[in-house]
Scaffold this motif. Structure first.
Motif, PDB file in Angstrom:
ATOM      1  N   ASP A 193       2.158   5.838   4.911  1.00 26.08           N
ATOM      2  CA  ASP A 193       0.990   5.149   4.342  1.00 26.08           C
ATOM      3  C   ASP A 193       0.605   4.024   5.295  1.00 26.08           C
ATOM      4  O   ASP A 193       1.163   2.922   5.245  1.00 26.08           O
ATOM      5  CB  ASP A 193       1.351   4.602   2.953  1.00 26.08           C
ATOM      6  CG  ASP A 193       0.199   3.876   2.280  1.00 26.08           C
ATOM      7  OD1 ASP A 193      -0.723   3.386   2.975  1.00 26.08           O
ATOM      8  OD2 ASP A 193       0.238   3.772   1.045  1.00 26.08           O
TER       9      ASP A 193
ATOM     10  N   ALA B  21       0.431  -1.572   7.066  1.00 23.67           N
ATOM     11  CA  ALA B  21      -0.239  -2.681   7.740  1.00 23.67           C
ATOM     12  C   ALA B  21      -0.330  -3.902   6.837  1.00 23.67           C
ATOM     13  O   ALA B  21      -0.061  -5.030   7.268  1.00 23.67           O
ATOM     14  CB  ALA B  21      -1.634  -2.243   8.186  1.00 23.67           C
ATOM     15  N   SER B  22      -0.683  -3.686   5.588  1.00 30.80           N
ATOM     16  CA  SER B  22      -0.850  -4.794   4.657  1.00 30.80           C
ATOM     17  C   SER B  22       0.470  -5.516   4.389  1.00 30.80           C
ATOM     18  O   SER B  22       0.543  -6.751   4.437  1.00 30.80           O
ATOM     19  CB  SER B  22      -1.445  -4.264   3.354  1.00 30.80           C
ATOM     20  OG  SER B  22      -1.626  -5.318   2.443  1.00 30.80           O
TER      21      SER B  22
ATOM     22  N   TYR C 283       6.531   2.669   2.386  1.00 29.59           N
ATOM     23  CA  TYR C 283       5.285   2.990   3.079  1.00 29.59           C
ATOM     24  C   TYR C 283       5.568   3.767   4.367  1.00 29.59           C
ATOM     25  O   TYR C 283       4.844   4.699   4.701  1.00 29.59           O
ATOM     26  CB  TYR C 283       4.497   1.725   3.409  1.00 29.59           C
ATOM     27  CG  TYR C 283       3.867   1.027   2.234  1.00 29.59           C
ATOM     28  CD1 TYR C 283       3.209   1.708   1.226  1.00 29.59           C
ATOM     29  CD2 TYR C 283       3.916  -0.371   2.147  1.00 29.59           C
ATOM     30  CE1 TYR C 283       2.613   1.050   0.165  1.00 29.59           C
ATOM     31  CE2 TYR C 283       3.315  -1.045   1.090  1.00 29.59           C
ATOM     32  CZ  TYR C 283       2.673  -0.331   0.102  1.00 29.59           C
ATOM     33  OH  TYR C 283       2.079  -0.988  -0.940  1.00 29.59           O
TER      34      TYR C 283
ATOM     35  N   ASN D 299       3.596  -0.440  -4.061  1.00 30.19           N
ATOM     36  CA  ASN D 299       2.493  -1.359  -4.359  1.00 30.19           C
ATOM     37  C   ASN D 299       2.934  -2.495  -5.283  1.00 30.19           C
ATOM     38  O   ASN D 299       2.561  -3.651  -5.085  1.00 30.19           O
ATOM     39  CB  ASN D 299       1.320  -0.595  -4.972  1.00 30.19           C
ATOM     40  CG  ASN D 299       0.671   0.347  -3.984  1.00 30.19           C
ATOM     41  OD1 ASN D 299       0.766   0.174  -2.772  1.00 30.19           O
ATOM     42  ND2 ASN D 299       0.017   1.364  -4.504  1.00 30.19           N
TER      43      ASN D 299
ATOM     44  N   HIS E  35      -2.155   2.204   5.643  1.00 28.02           N
ATOM     45  CA  HIS E  35      -2.780   1.017   5.050  1.00 28.02           C
ATOM     46  C   HIS E  35      -1.726   0.131   4.391  1.00 28.02           C
ATOM     47  O   HIS E  35      -1.703  -1.085   4.597  1.00 28.02           O
ATOM     48  CB  HIS E  35      -3.852   1.418   4.040  1.00 28.02           C
ATOM     49  CG  HIS E  35      -4.485   0.238   3.390  1.00 28.02           C
ATOM     50  ND1 HIS E  35      -4.036  -0.270   2.191  1.00 28.02           N
ATOM     51  CD2 HIS E  35      -5.507  -0.557   3.771  1.00 28.02           C
ATOM     52  CE1 HIS E  35      -4.760  -1.328   1.873  1.00 28.02           C
ATOM     53  NE2 HIS E  35      -5.654  -1.523   2.805  1.00 28.02           N
ATOM     54  N   GLY E  36      -0.857   0.732   3.576  1.00 26.34           N
ATOM     55  CA  GLY E  36       0.198  -0.040   2.926  1.00 26.34           C
ATOM     56  C   GLY E  36       1.110  -0.697   3.941  1.00 26.34           C
ATOM     57  O   GLY E  36       1.480  -1.860   3.804  1.00 26.34           O
TER      58      GLY E  36
END
Length: 128
Positions: free
Chosen positions: A80, A85-86, A75, A46, A82-83
């Motif tokens: 993960d 994709a982001s 990720y 993150n 969500h991580g």
């Protein structure tokens, strides 16, 4: 500990959004360092993702891509979604901004392998 890392990461985000980029990067560097020390892979990913986003916004796409790829690798290993994709979105934007077709194709192949490369994953090939 993990709480200090989280606080530094969140402060970094808030500082960035309020235009204090240098202070934001300092907080995110601290968050990344603490996360490494604590073995907090998600926190590290993150922090790296946010650092990459700040660099990309500043037009420093080559530097951003290095951090974003490291975050994506973490990720991926941690599954993960969500991580992943982001950060993939951020990576795609940086690849587009640099005009580097190889970087963009490599990113697309990572997610759309059979569609982009025409090669099915080994498990699909062996099933046919």
């Amino acid at each position: 500990g993990p709480l200090e890392s989280l606080i530094n990461r969140e402060m970094g985000y808030l500082l960035w959004k309020n235009g204090a980029v240098d202070q934001a990067q300092a907080r995110l560097n601290r968050a990344a360092s603490l996360s490494r020390s604590n073995g907090d892979r998600g926190g590290l990913a993150n922090a790296l993702h946010l650092q990459g986003a700040i660099l990309a916004e500043a037009g420093r796409h080559s530097e951003a891509v290095e951090l974003l790829r490291t975050a994506l690798d973490i990720y991926d290993r941690d599954r993960d979604a969500h991580g992943r994709a982001s950060v993939s979105y951020s990576l795609g934007r940086s690849a587009e901004a640099t005009g580097d077709p190889e970087a963009f194709t490599a990113l697309a192949a990572r997610f759309l392998g059979p569609v982009i490369t025409g090669v099915a994953p080994a498990a699909q090939r062996s099933a046919t």
